[in-house]
Design a protein around this motif. Structure first.
Motif, PDB file in Angstrom:
ATOM      1  N   ALA A   1     -10.327  -1.069 -40.791  1.00  8.11           N
ATOM      2  CA  ALA A   1     -10.275   0.265 -40.082  1.00  8.11           C
ATOM      3  C   ALA A   1     -10.789   0.093 -38.899  1.00  8.11           C
ATOM      4  O   ALA A   1     -10.027   0.379 -37.773  1.00  8.11           O
ATOM      5  N   MET A   2     -11.688  -0.841 -38.474  1.00  7.29           N
ATOM      6  CA  MET A   2     -12.037  -1.097 -37.078  1.00  7.29           C
ATOM      7  C   MET A   2     -11.024  -2.007 -36.368  1.00  7.29           C
ATOM      8  O   MET A   2     -10.630  -1.510 -35.099  1.00  7.29           O
ATOM      9  N   LYS A   3     -10.312  -2.777 -36.955  1.00  3.95           N
ATOM     10  CA  LYS A   3      -9.246  -3.648 -36.464  1.00  3.95           C
ATOM     11  C   LYS A   3      -8.099  -2.408 -36.134  1.00  3.95           C
ATOM     12  O   LYS A   3      -7.624  -2.855 -34.988  1.00  3.95           O
ATOM     13  N   ARG A   4      -7.847  -1.691 -37.216  1.00  2.00           N
ATOM     14  CA  ARG A   4      -6.979  -0.804 -36.795  1.00  2.00           C
ATOM     15  C   ARG A   4      -7.119   0.010 -35.478  1.00  2.00           C
ATOM     16  O   ARG A   4      -6.303   0.509 -34.794  1.00  2.00           O
ATOM     17  N   ILE A   5      -8.293   0.482 -35.420  1.00  2.27           N
ATOM     18  CA  ILE A   5      -8.776   1.397 -34.175  1.00  2.27           C
ATOM     19  C   ILE A   5      -8.541   0.283 -32.944  1.00  2.27           C
ATOM     20  O   ILE A   5      -7.863   0.815 -31.910  1.00  2.27           O
ATOM     21  N   ALA A   6      -8.969  -1.052 -33.023  1.00  2.00           N
ATOM     22  CA  ALA A   6      -8.509  -1.625 -31.879  1.00  2.00           C
ATOM     23  C   ALA A   6      -7.223  -2.072 -31.460  1.00  2.00           C
ATOM     24  O   ALA A   6      -6.824  -2.054 -30.502  1.00  2.00           O
ATOM     25  N   ASN A   7      -6.481  -2.103 -32.504  1.00  2.00           N
ATOM     26  CA  ASN A   7      -4.877  -2.405 -32.618  1.00  2.00           C
ATOM     27  C   ASN A   7      -4.150  -1.084 -32.084  1.00  2.00           C
ATOM     28  O   ASN A   7      -3.065  -1.099 -31.862  1.00  2.00           O
ATOM     29  N   GLY A   8      -4.730   0.166 -32.311  1.00  2.00           N
ATOM     30  CA  GLY A   8      -4.036   1.261 -31.959  1.00  2.00           C
ATOM     31  C   GLY A   8      -3.329   1.843 -33.171  1.00  2.00           C
ATOM     32  O   GLY A   8      -2.615   2.950 -32.987  1.00  2.00           O
ATOM     33  N   ASP A   9      -3.436   1.318 -34.215  1.00  2.00           N
ATOM     34  CA  ASP A   9      -2.875   1.723 -35.713  1.00  2.00           C
ATOM     35  C   ASP A   9      -3.918   2.848 -36.554  1.00  2.00           C
ATOM     36  O   ASP A   9      -3.081   3.365 -37.369  1.00  2.00           O
ATOM     37  N   TYR A  10      -4.845   3.034 -36.038  1.00  2.58           N
ATOM     38  CA  TYR A  10      -5.777   4.011 -36.954  1.00  2.58           C
ATOM     39  C   TYR A  10      -5.180   5.314 -37.060  1.00  2.58           C
ATOM     40  O   TYR A  10      -4.894   5.857 -35.920  1.00  2.58           O
ATOM     41  N   GLY A  11      -5.278   5.782 -38.294  1.00  2.00           N
ATOM     42  CA  GLY A  11      -5.111   7.065 -38.314  1.00  2.00           C
ATOM     43  C   GLY A  11      -3.414   7.277 -38.797  1.00  2.00           C
ATOM     44  O   GLY A  11      -3.025   8.452 -39.036  1.00  2.00           O
ATOM     45  N   TYR A  12      -2.740   6.403 -38.785  1.00  2.00           N
ATOM     46  CA  TYR A  12      -1.426   6.343 -39.266  1.00  2.00           C
ATOM     47  C   TYR A  12      -1.088   5.274 -40.545  1.00  2.00           C
ATOM     48  O   TYR A  12      -1.393   4.331 -40.629  1.00  2.00           O
ATOM     49  N   CYS A  13      -0.403   5.912 -41.348  1.00  2.00           N
ATOM     50  CA  CYS A  13       0.017   5.568 -42.577  1.00  2.00           C
ATOM     51  C   CYS A  13       0.819   4.244 -42.292  1.00  2.00           C
ATOM     52  O   CYS A  13       1.529   3.891 -41.591  1.00  2.00           O
ATOM     53  N   LEU A  14       0.121   3.164 -43.204  1.00  2.00           N
ATOM     54  CA  LEU A  14       0.665   1.821 -43.145  1.00  2.00           C
ATOM     55  C   LEU A  14       2.276   1.502 -43.636  1.00  2.00           C
ATOM     56  O   LEU A  14       2.756   0.665 -43.151  1.00  2.00           O
ATOM     57  N   GLU A  15       2.446   2.555 -44.673  1.00  3.36           N
ATOM     58  CA  GLU A  15       3.905   2.554 -45.196  1.00  3.36           C
ATOM     59  C   GLU A  15       4.803   3.218 -44.438  1.00  3.36           C
ATOM     60  O   GLU A  15       5.940   2.797 -44.144  1.00  3.36           O
TER      61      GLU A  15
END
Length: 133
Positions: A84-98
């Motif tokens: 989750a921390m990596k998704r925050i760094a990548n800008g993907d956090y909070g959005y469904c991966l599928e």
């Protein structure tokens, strides 16, 4: 930013810098709490009490079994927090991966490591249930 402010924020502000900072801190706190819980369980297991009879021994063994289950569960949570921390760094956090759709603030507050929106998660669980039978 507080939980109430998050919940009242307009949809067009979803996952802005303030919200990302809130969830980053929430995940860091969750990681520290998880590490503390693991350490506390290890300490409990490392210092067994004096056992004078079979009932004490059985009670201690049951408590140890529960502590081991907690440690295992907490240990499995750490990679999810890191992801989750990596998704925050990548800008993907909070959005469904599928689906790419927003997961939603209420779901993220309840489960900050969530990777899927509720609809996709429900669909995946139904598919999994069907494959088991």
């Amino acid at each position: 930013m507080t939980k109430d402010e998050l919940l009242k924020a307009p949809a067009d502000e979803y996952m802005n810098e303030a919200q990302l900072a809130f969830f980053r801190q929430l995940l860091e706190d969750l990681r520290q709490e998880t590490m503390d819980n693991i350490e506390a369980a290890k300490q409990q297991l490392a210092s067994p009490p004096e056992m004078n009879d079979e009932a004490d021994r059985a009670s201690y063994e049951e408590e140890s079994r529960l502590a081991l289950r907690i440690v295992d569960r907490e240990r499995r949570l750490l990679p999810k927090i890191d992801a989750a921390m990596k998704r925050i760094a990548n800008g993907d956090y909070g959005y469904c991966l599928e689906s790419g759709e927003p997961i939603g603030i209420p779901r993220l507050l309840a489960r900050p490591t969530a990777e899927l929106c509720a609809e996709v998660k429900t669909l995946n669980e139904r598919k999994e249930l069907n494959f088991r039978h």
